[in-house]
Design an enzyme around this catalytic site. Structure first.
Site, PDB file in Angstrom:
ATOM      1  N   ARG A 300      -9.657 -21.642  56.742  1.00  0.00           N
ATOM      2  CA  ARG A 300      -9.453 -20.771  55.573  1.00  0.00           C
ATOM      3  C   ARG A 300     -10.447 -19.622  55.546  1.00  0.00           C
ATOM      4  NH1 ARG A 300      -7.481 -25.076  50.853  1.00  0.00           N
ATOM      5  NH2 ARG A 300      -5.365 -25.162  51.694  1.00  0.00           N
ATOM      6  N   TYR A 442      -0.442 -17.570  54.408  1.00  0.00           N
ATOM      7  CA  TYR A 442      -0.624 -18.709  55.317  1.00  0.00           C
ATOM      8  C   TYR A 442      -2.007 -19.369  55.174  1.00  0.00           C
ATOM      9  CZ  TYR A 442      -2.229 -15.351  59.107  1.00  0.00           C
ATOM     10  OH  TYR A 442      -2.829 -14.406  59.881  1.00  0.00           O
ATOM     11  N   GLU A 443      -2.107 -20.555  55.673  1.00  0.00           N
ATOM     12  CA  GLU A 443      -3.314 -21.383  55.531  1.00  0.00           C
ATOM     13  C   GLU A 443      -3.629 -21.620  54.044  1.00  0.00           C
ATOM     14  OE1 GLU A 443      -5.303 -23.910  57.387  1.00  0.00           O
ATOM     15  OE2 GLU A 443      -4.518 -22.374  58.734  1.00  0.00           O
ATOM     16  N   GLY A 444      -2.570 -21.806  53.264  1.00  0.00           N
ATOM     17  CA  GLY A 444      -2.741 -22.060  51.823  1.00  0.00           C
ATOM     18  C   GLY A 444      -2.641 -20.760  51.046  1.00  0.00           C
ATOM     19  N   GLN A 449      -5.423 -21.744  46.877  1.00  0.00           N
ATOM     20  CA  GLN A 449      -6.873 -21.490  46.881  1.00  0.00           C
ATOM     21  C   GLN A 449      -7.426 -21.538  45.451  1.00  0.00           C
ATOM     22  OE1 GLN A 449      -8.041 -21.465  49.867  1.00  0.00           O
ATOM     23  NE2 GLN A 449      -5.966 -21.291  50.673  1.00  0.00           N
TER      24      GLN A 449
END
Lengths: 605, 250
Positions: A300, A442-444, A449
């Site tokens: 992240r 992407y990646e959360g 977050q």
């Protein structure tokens, strides 16, 4: 067209003055590996490589020759291939790897700065080594020695690539919905069947083999997250001597047409259409998602870095245009009617550029501070290590969520500086705007977050000894407020200190509200979570800019003449007057606005 | 065979230089510095000779203030074996002084070949290589675009007006590198990491017994005059007329 020049002065300043490079280099983990002079040489060489090799291919991947799919085979442009090869040969691919397997074992902070350069030059290209290194970390931490010895050296030097296969059509943010199956074959291997989507660089011809890490379910496993395991599934099976063996039963069945990062191939992967793709279990059954989580902070923070990097690139691009483009007389400047000046002299173009510059520097400061804390978390002193790790945890959603969200605004401002031509692809401003859009997803996503920030990292973080909730956040914001109180008394920078004081107070008040509200009214807290993330990002960015400004002022007072220091102070003052002032409004938005988010009944939409 | 390569720390070629307000020199405050590009080419050529098995050791030398160590380290990162700093302190070291310092080092190091950049991009003097050859009584081949070394001789192709000239010089000799001799490589990360461990010795003009006192005096350094706007010609006849009568070139 502009050419990328790594902002080495800001990078060095942040590494030395804000992130604690000196202390980091004296940690036992690094003391024998690298010294300050060598770090400097690394930054210079990386800057050269990024500017001369990677930056020129960014446009090629986007608009001239994007990866092409044909019957399962993905071909990239010859330029991408050439740069990838040189990138590997020159040892940059291996840089973040473990020394045992051919990497350099450098501090996270140094990797972070170098990686900023790759990403400023081309997010799409840099994703390829980034994904490989993500897979490398998973294998390194969780796989058996046999798998490590067989796969890591070639993955670290870039001969083989690596990918991460999590998402399926029905399983996006919610991984419990994963359906890909893994069946034991009886000889230690597994047969994998299923479809994975959004696989970044899932197929390409830059590396001779690809090692896919795939989340899949074993027969009769727990239906939740605990039923998901992680498998290593290579494109070509590797022989014991490391040579390539048979082609595995997996294929890239399509690549996506995307808004941005078009230079990278985003693959749909089909596993086991014929007999089942052969794979090996990484670590223990049922731990797949847990293994992914151990890499989460790292992954992240590095996506956050993409936001910082592309914001910087967009700023440089806009600045070059603003210096060159002559258009219109400048308001309040009679001379400009006869002697035309570039648009940089228009007050609103100034505002756009100041906004881009100050926000990018604020984001970079948070990012480098967090990267430094990752290294300090390896300190031999357990109290120091624990505090640093807690900061990493707290800052991760901010670096990821706030840097990427901001990059969308900043690159949009970059388009705006260009006027009508910014909307035309040839000028190049639009690409940065398109490329960064994915980073907030992407990646959360940003919502994930923000929920992590307000929930797990704040309201649900409980001190085991004292029972205090949100103690890391509280401690950090107290530090910010104490610094602000001190700076408010400063003869030259007091105005900045006062803005920071008020903003810190707003963040502290809102945090108290969040801790109180999260339990009893989770939906209200959740509705305010993204603005809360924004508030945290704005105030922490302001804090580190203000710290930087104070150091810059001290250097100037001691006789330094570098324009960088004057620039840092002016930039911080702009940020204080334009961004720190927003903290009060955000506090009200968060603490009073929640119910109105939920105020419209569903059928009325 | 040992190869000696002198390298100079100069203003980075991407920097737009400005004269100091008092016109005593170029303003170097907060300006990015780098290795002279022709010297990068010289280092590259020496390293290639070593990779071909022709040279056995590449020694780089820089004559300047202590900070020239940074420049030397760049050479070590791309493959030079060791470095020597001739620390001259803050004085301006001029071509003849550099040539004499190199002569003293040649006496100590006994290289068979000195490869220098043809000139430094700051003062553009283009003198050191030639002066060193003269002081040593060695043959010289300046402005090399191709170098082949075998049997104690160097065949050097040089770019001259109107074409290429090939010289053969017996070793030891001095060669100066021109732009097209080669394309310098990027330093590899592992070599960057290792460069700090390579030997970097320091000496001084006094230790080498060389007087480096400047013999040339800079009277004035000023920015070039601003370009005046050009004019448009109406037709070819007008152009010919102007070239004949105003510019007087035809």
């Amino acid at each position: 067209m502009s050419t990328y020049a790594a902002p080495l002065n800001d990078m060095r300043f942040l590494m030395n003055e804000i992130a604690g490079l000196k202390d980091i280099l004296s940690l036992p983990a690094f003391a024998d590996t690298v010294d300050a002079d060598t770090v400097d040489s690394i930054l210079e060489e990386a800057a050269k490589f990024a500017a001369e090799q990677i930056d020129p291919i960014n446009i090629i991947g986007d608009r001239k020759q994007s990866p092409k799919w044909d019957n399962g085979v993905v071909t990239v442009s010859p330029e991408y291939k050439k740069v990838y090869k040189l990138f590997c040969e020159n040892g940059w691919h291996a840089m973040p790897g473990n020394q045992e397997f051919g990497g350099q074992g450098l501090p996270s902070l140094v990797n972070f700065a170098v990686n900023e350069m790759w990403r400023s030059a081309s997010i799409a290209f840099a994703l390829c080594p980034m994904l490989t290194m993500g897979a490398v970390h998973a294998i390194e931490h969780h796989a058996s020695d046999e798998l490590k010895q067989k796969y890591l050296p070639k993955m670290i030097d870039g001969t083989w690539g690596g990918t991460m296969n999590l998402t399926e059509p029905q399983a996006g943010s919610d991984l419990t919905a994963i359906r890909t199956k893994a069946v034991p074959r009886g000889d230690g291997a597994y047969l994998i069947t299923g479809t994975k989507i959004f696989i970044t660089w899932g197929e390409h011809d830059m590396a001779e083999n690809l090692v896919h890490l795939v989340l899949a379910r074993l027969p009769n496993s727990d239906p939740g997250l605990k039923g998901i395991s992680l498998f290593l599934v290579p494109k070509f099976l590797a022989n014991d001597d490391g040579s390539l063996g048979a082609r595995n039963d997996l294929i890239c069945s399509a690549i996506e047409h995307k808004l941005g990062i078009k230079g990278s191939a985003t693959a749909v992967m089909s596993y086991g259409d014929k007999t089942g793709a052969i794979g090996w279990l990484i670590g223990k059954e049922g731990n797949g998602v847990a293994y992914m989580f151990t890499m989460m902070n790292h992954a992240r923070i590095h996506v956050g870095l993409e936001g910082i990097a592309v914001a910087e690139r967009a700023y440089q691009h806009a600045l070059a245009y603003a210096r060159e483009r002559i258009q219109g007389a400048i308001i309040g400047d009679a001379e400009s009617k006869t002697k035309p000046k570039p648009i940089l002299f228009h007050p609103d173009v100034r505002r756009l550029l100041m906004d881009m510059k100050s926000r990018t520097e604020a984001l970079r400061a948070i990012g480098y501070f967090a990267a430094g804390q990752m290294d300090i978390a390896r300190s031999a002193d357990p109290a120091v290590a624990r505090k640093a790790q807690a900061y990493v945890e707290l800052l991760t959603p901010i670096v990821k969520g706030w840097s990427t969200e901001s990059s969308i605004d900043i690159t949009s401002e970059g388009v705006q500086v260009h006027g009508g031509t910014g909307f035309i692809e040839e000028t190049g401003a639009a690409q940065y705007y398109r490329d960064c859009r994915i980073t907030a997803i992407y990646e959360g996503t940003t919502a994930i977050q923000a929920n992590d920030y307000i929930g797990r990292k704040t309201a649900r973080e409980v001190n085991k000894e004292t029972g205090e909730t949100g103690f890391t956040a509280r401690a950090l914001y107290k530090e910010v407020a104490a610094f602000a109180d001190e700076l408010a008394k400063d003869a030259k920078l007091g105005d900045i200190g006062k803005e920071l004081q008020e903003a810190a107070r707003a963040l502290i008040d809102t945090t108290e509200w969040a801790v109180k509200t999260y339990g009893p009214e989770p939906q209200v807290a959740s509705a305010g979570s993204v603005p809360y993330l924004k508030l945290g990002g704005i105030v922490l960015g302001g804090w580190l800019l203000a710290k930087s400004a104070r150091i810059a002022q001290k250097k100037l007072d001691a006789g330094a003449t570098d324009g960088y220091y004057k620039g840092k102070i002016a930039t911080t003052r702009y940020y204080a007057k334009h961004w720190l002032v927003q903290a009060q409004a955000l506090k009200r938005e968060i603490t009073e606005g929640g119910p109105s988010v939920l105020g419209l009944d569903e059928p009325l939409f | 065979m040992k190869v000696l390569v002198p390298v100079k720390r100069v203003v980075d070629s991407n920097v737009k230089v400005r004269a100091k307000a008092d016109e005593t020199g170029v303003d170097l405050a907060n300006v990015k510095m780098a290795m002279n590009p022709f010297d990068e080419i010289a280092v590259e050529e020496a390293v290639r000779l070593k990779e071909k098995g022709v040279a056995t050791e590449v020694v780089v030398v820089s004559c300047g203030p202590a900070i020239c160590q940074e420049t030397l380290r760049k050479a070590l990162e791309v493959g030079a074996d060791r470095a020597i700093l001739v620390d001259v302190g803050d004085i301006e070291v001029q071509p003849l002084a550099v040539a004499k310092l190199l002569k003293a080092l040649v006496a100590k190091e006994a290289p068979q070949l000195v490869i220098a950049g043809k000139q430094a991009i700051d003062d553009d003097a283009n003198q050191v290589g030639q002066m060193l050859a003269a002081l040593q009584g060695w043959p010289q081949a300046a402005f090399a675009s191709k170098v082949e070394v075998s049997d104690g001789k160097a065949r050097v192709t040089r770019e001259v007006d109107g074409g290429l000239e090939t010289l053969e010089v017996p070793l030891p000799a001095v060669i100066t590198a021109d732009l097209r001799l080669n394309e310098p490589r990027y330093a590899k990360l592992p070599d960057v990491m290792k460069a700090k461990k390579k030997p970097l010795d320091a000496t001084t003009p006094a230790e080498l017994g060389v007087d480096v006192a400047p013999r040339l005096k800079t009277l004035k350094v000023s920015d070039p005059p601003k370009r005046q706007g050009g004019g448009k010609v109406a037709d070819v006849a007008d152009l010919v007329n102007k070239l004949k009568n105003e510019a007087k070139v035809i």
